[in-house]
Design a protein around this motif. Structure first.
Motif, PDB file in Angstrom:
ATOM      1  N   TRP A  88       0.840  -1.189   0.000  1.00 56.56           N
ATOM      2  CA  TRP A  88       0.000   0.000   0.000  1.00 56.56           C
ATOM      3  C   TRP A  88       0.879   1.245   0.000  1.00 56.56           C
ATOM      4  O   TRP A  88       1.830   1.347   0.780  1.00 56.56           O
ATOM      5  CB  TRP A  88      -0.909   0.010   1.218  1.00 56.56           C
ATOM      6  CG  TRP A  88      -1.899  -1.124   1.254  1.00 56.56           C
ATOM      7  CD1 TRP A  88      -2.345  -1.867   0.198  1.00 56.56           C
ATOM      8  CD2 TRP A  88      -2.548  -1.644   2.404  1.00 56.56           C
ATOM      9  NE1 TRP A  88      -3.243  -2.811   0.619  1.00 56.56           N
ATOM     10  CE2 TRP A  88      -3.389  -2.702   1.980  1.00 56.56           C
ATOM     11  CE3 TRP A  88      -2.518  -1.330   3.762  1.00 56.56           C
ATOM     12  CZ2 TRP A  88      -4.181  -3.427   2.850  1.00 56.56           C
ATOM     13  CZ3 TRP A  88      -3.310  -2.050   4.639  1.00 56.56           C
ATOM     14  CH2 TRP A  88      -4.136  -3.081   4.175  1.00 56.56           C
ATOM     15  N   LYS A  89       0.566   2.198  -0.833  1.00 58.17           N
ATOM     16  CA  LYS A  89       1.351   3.435  -0.957  1.00 58.17           C
ATOM     17  C   LYS A  89       0.453   4.665  -0.815  1.00 58.17           C
ATOM     18  O   LYS A  89       0.274   5.436  -1.749  1.00 58.17           O
ATOM     19  CB  LYS A  89       2.077   3.475  -2.308  1.00 58.17           C
ATOM     20  CG  LYS A  89       2.938   2.272  -2.610  1.00 58.17           C
ATOM     21  CD  LYS A  89       4.094   2.161  -1.638  1.00 58.17           C
ATOM     22  CE  LYS A  89       4.947   0.960  -2.013  1.00 58.17           C
ATOM     23  NZ  LYS A  89       5.549   0.308  -0.909  1.00 58.17           N
ATOM     24  N   PRO A  90      -0.131   4.872   0.369  1.00 60.38           N
ATOM     25  CA  PRO A  90      -1.016   6.032   0.541  1.00 60.38           C
ATOM     26  C   PRO A  90      -0.228   7.338   0.487  1.00 60.38           C
ATOM     27  O   PRO A  90       0.943   7.393   0.870  1.00 60.38           O
ATOM     28  CB  PRO A  90      -1.616   5.811   1.933  1.00 60.38           C
ATOM     29  CG  PRO A  90      -0.632   4.953   2.644  1.00 60.38           C
ATOM     30  CD  PRO A  90       0.018   4.104   1.594  1.00 60.38           C
TER      31      PRO A  90
ATOM     32  N   THR B   3      -2.960   1.934   6.015  1.00 58.31           N
ATOM     33  CA  THR B   3      -4.150   1.389   5.364  1.00 58.31           C
ATOM     34  C   THR B   3      -4.002   1.696   3.870  1.00 58.31           C
ATOM     35  O   THR B   3      -3.089   2.429   3.487  1.00 58.31           O
ATOM     36  CB  THR B   3      -5.442   2.028   5.918  1.00 58.31           C
ATOM     37  OG1 THR B   3      -5.476   3.400   5.557  1.00 58.31           O
ATOM     38  CG2 THR B   3      -5.543   1.851   7.430  1.00 58.31           C
ATOM     39  N   PRO B   4      -4.874   1.171   3.018  1.00 58.96           N
ATOM     40  CA  PRO B   4      -4.699   1.421   1.583  1.00 58.96           C
ATOM     41  C   PRO B   4      -4.700   2.908   1.194  1.00 58.96           C
ATOM     42  O   PRO B   4      -4.061   3.289   0.219  1.00 58.96           O
ATOM     43  CB  PRO B   4      -5.890   0.702   0.941  1.00 58.96           C
ATOM     44  CG  PRO B   4      -6.240  -0.364   1.902  1.00 58.96           C
ATOM     45  CD  PRO B   4      -5.959   0.216   3.262  1.00 58.96           C
ATOM     46  N   HIS B   5      -5.386   3.760   1.966  1.00 66.65           N
ATOM     47  CA  HIS B   5      -5.531   5.156   1.565  1.00 66.65           C
ATOM     48  C   HIS B   5      -4.905   6.157   2.534  1.00 66.65           C
ATOM     49  O   HIS B   5      -4.932   7.363   2.269  1.00 66.65           O
ATOM     50  CB  HIS B   5      -7.013   5.490   1.386  1.00 66.65           C
ATOM     51  CG  HIS B   5      -7.680   4.587   0.410  1.00 66.65           C
ATOM     52  ND1 HIS B   5      -7.470   4.665  -0.941  1.00 66.65           N
ATOM     53  CD2 HIS B   5      -8.526   3.547   0.595  1.00 66.65           C
ATOM     54  CE1 HIS B   5      -8.163   3.727  -1.555  1.00 66.65           C
ATOM     55  NE2 HIS B   5      -8.817   3.027  -0.640  1.00 66.65           N
TER      56      HIS B   5
END
Length: 185
Positions: A32-34, A83-85
């Motif tokens: 994941w790269k938010p 988290t993803p975002h």
């Protein structure tokens, strides 16, 4: 001084421990790269206690949930809850986890963490020694750049295990990898 391994770990063989490790489903935080980042207002104390806004997080299930989202940036060493975002910084005084128990079985060293996770030392989860050569701190790589520091009793178990094996250097072998328990100069 003999140590009695808790029954839940003592009753497991290496295959059962490996199956438990494999069965643990963790979020893929390393993928994941938010873009958004803020401060979580959380801290993991050197003794492994989690805090939010200065108060301890007392629910073990919450600590386990947060711990599954931990990631350490290899560039600057900062720990994040991801988290993803969104990602939030989290202060880690020493290590993100504490290793609270150890077991040797069939050439592998398994460690229980303060989150009740099991980690088997080896090529993917190396041990390293830091600090004073007379009283080093031992760390175990856990995942996503995060480590567990061995608590005093677990360090003593590991040192006794190494001394029983003999040799000139204080070292242990797990899954074919040898790890010195002495800090590098």
């Amino acid at each position: 001084m003999a140590y009695d391994i808790p029954p839940d770990l003592a009753g497991m063989n290496l295959l059962e421990i490996a199956e438990q490790v494999q069965a643990r489903k963790l979020p893929p935080v390393d993928t994941w790269k938010p873009e958004s980042t803020s401060d979580s207002r959380m801290r993991i104390a050197a003794d492994g206690t989690w805090y939010h806004d200065g108060s301890p997080v007392t629910r073990p299930a919450m600590v386990r949930a947060f711990a599954s989202l931990l990631w350490r940036d290899p560039a600057d060493g900062q720990h994040y809850l991801v988290t993803p975002h969104y990602r939030q910084t989290i202060e880690v005084e020493d290590a993100a986890f504490i290793a609270t128990d150890m077991r040797d079985d069939d050439g592998a060293l398994a460690f229980r963490l303060n989150t009740d996770e099991l980690v088997i030392a080896g090529p993917d989860n190396p041990l390293r020694a830091e600090g004073d050569p007379d009283a080093p701190s031992i760390y175990l790589a856990v995942r996503h750049g995060c480590e567990a520091k061995l608590d005093r009793s677990t360090w003593m178990q590991l040192a006794e295990f190494a001394l029983e094996r003999g040799g000139d250097d204080l070292a242990v072998t797990s899954q074919g990898e040898t790890f010195s328990l002495r800090p590098s100069a």
